[in-house]
Scaffold this motif. Structure first.
Motif, PDB file in Angstrom:
ATOM      1  N   THR A   8      17.948   5.228  59.795  1.00 31.76           N
ATOM      2  CA  THR A   8      18.526   5.316  58.619  1.00 31.76           C
ATOM      3  C   THR A   8      18.470   3.805  57.869  1.00 31.76           C
ATOM      4  O   THR A   8      18.116   3.709  56.853  1.00 31.76           O
ATOM      5  N   GLU A   9      19.089   2.811  58.796  1.00 30.16           N
ATOM      6  CA  GLU A   9      19.089   1.410  58.158  1.00 30.16           C
ATOM      7  C   GLU A   9      17.500   1.070  58.054  1.00 30.16           C
ATOM      8  O   GLU A   9      17.349   0.497  56.851  1.00 30.16           O
ATOM      9  N   PHE A  10      16.516   1.332  58.612  1.00 31.84           N
ATOM     10  CA  PHE A  10      15.127   0.935  58.625  1.00 31.84           C
ATOM     11  C   PHE A  10      14.707   1.773  57.325  1.00 31.84           C
ATOM     12  O   PHE A  10      14.161   0.988  56.576  1.00 31.84           O
ATOM     13  N   ARG A  11      14.917   3.178  57.072  1.00 28.69           N
ATOM     14  CA  ARG A  11      14.274   3.868  55.949  1.00 28.69           C
ATOM     15  C   ARG A  11      15.013   3.069  54.689  1.00 28.69           C
ATOM     16  O   ARG A  11      14.511   3.183  53.628  1.00 28.69           O
ATOM     17  N   ASN A  12      16.308   2.835  54.690  1.00 32.68           N
ATOM     18  CA  ASN A  12      17.009   2.138  53.678  1.00 32.68           C
ATOM     19  C   ASN A  12      16.419   1.048  53.099  1.00 32.68           C
ATOM     20  O   ASN A  12      16.007   0.412  52.092  1.00 32.68           O
ATOM     21  N   ALA A  13      16.047   0.184  54.255  1.00 29.62           N
ATOM     22  CA  ALA A  13      15.238  -1.311  54.005  1.00 29.62           C
ATOM     23  C   ALA A  13      14.147  -0.922  53.339  1.00 29.62           C
ATOM     24  O   ALA A  13      13.431  -1.493  52.475  1.00 29.62           O
TER      25      ALA A  13
END
Length: 170
Positions: A8-13
């Motif tokens: 999730t953190e990667f996709r948001n970035a």
């Protein structure tokens, strides 16, 4: 090293990274297909090559691999509806293609007649990396037009830059 970065953190970035919107097409012995992609970039100019990433869960993956050819169509801001069709808003492939005018390229793949740039490619390599196939295409033909503003994707929305911004010295 610290804790791993979450999906999730990667996709948001990555949603905060602005990217051009492309419709990638194929046509050959396995049939005609196409999908919308922002994961596309040049690899090298010797030989001219690009890469495109496609979710491996897509039913179209085998089609692209078997056809061994694809065309990257860089969309203009006028193509927002077409981008949605090829992103899955329209399931039927014939309906997707009926939404625009196409030109057959050297490889047999279809180029959007009014794409900003169409890069016709032979599949040089396909690798499964995590959840996606990375397709490396050797560019065998190019169509381009001198005008138009690219359709971009940023913060999970289509955007466009209304004027030419100029060069950064390249």
């Amino acid at each position: 090293m610290g804790e791993a970065v979450s999906r999730t953190e990667f996709r948001n970035a990555m949603a905060r990274v602005c990217a051009p919107v492309n419709v990638v097409t194929t046509n050959g012995p396995a049939g005609r297909g196409g999908f919308t992609a922002t994961a596309m970039c040049s690899v090298t100019d010797d030989p001219p090559s690009v890469l495109v990433c496609m979710n491996s869960r897509s039913a179209q993956c085998p089609l692209f691999i078997e056809n061994r050819r694809f065309c990257v169509n860089v969309l203009s801001h006028d193509h927002k509806d077409l981008a949605a069709h090829f992103a899955g808003a329209t399931a039927d492939m014939a309906e997707r293609y009926a939404a625009a005018d196409w030109v057959e390229m050297k490889s047999g793949s279809h180029a959007l007649a009014d794409a900003i740039v169409a890069l016709d490619c032979e599949l040089a390599d396909a690798r499964l990396v995590g959840t996606h196939h990375v397709f490396i295409g050797r560019v065998v033909d190019i169509r381009s037009r001198p005008d138009g503003n690219a359709l971009l994707y940023f913060d999970r929305n289509y955007v466009h830059v209304p004027t030419q911004l100029g060069s950064f010295g390249g």
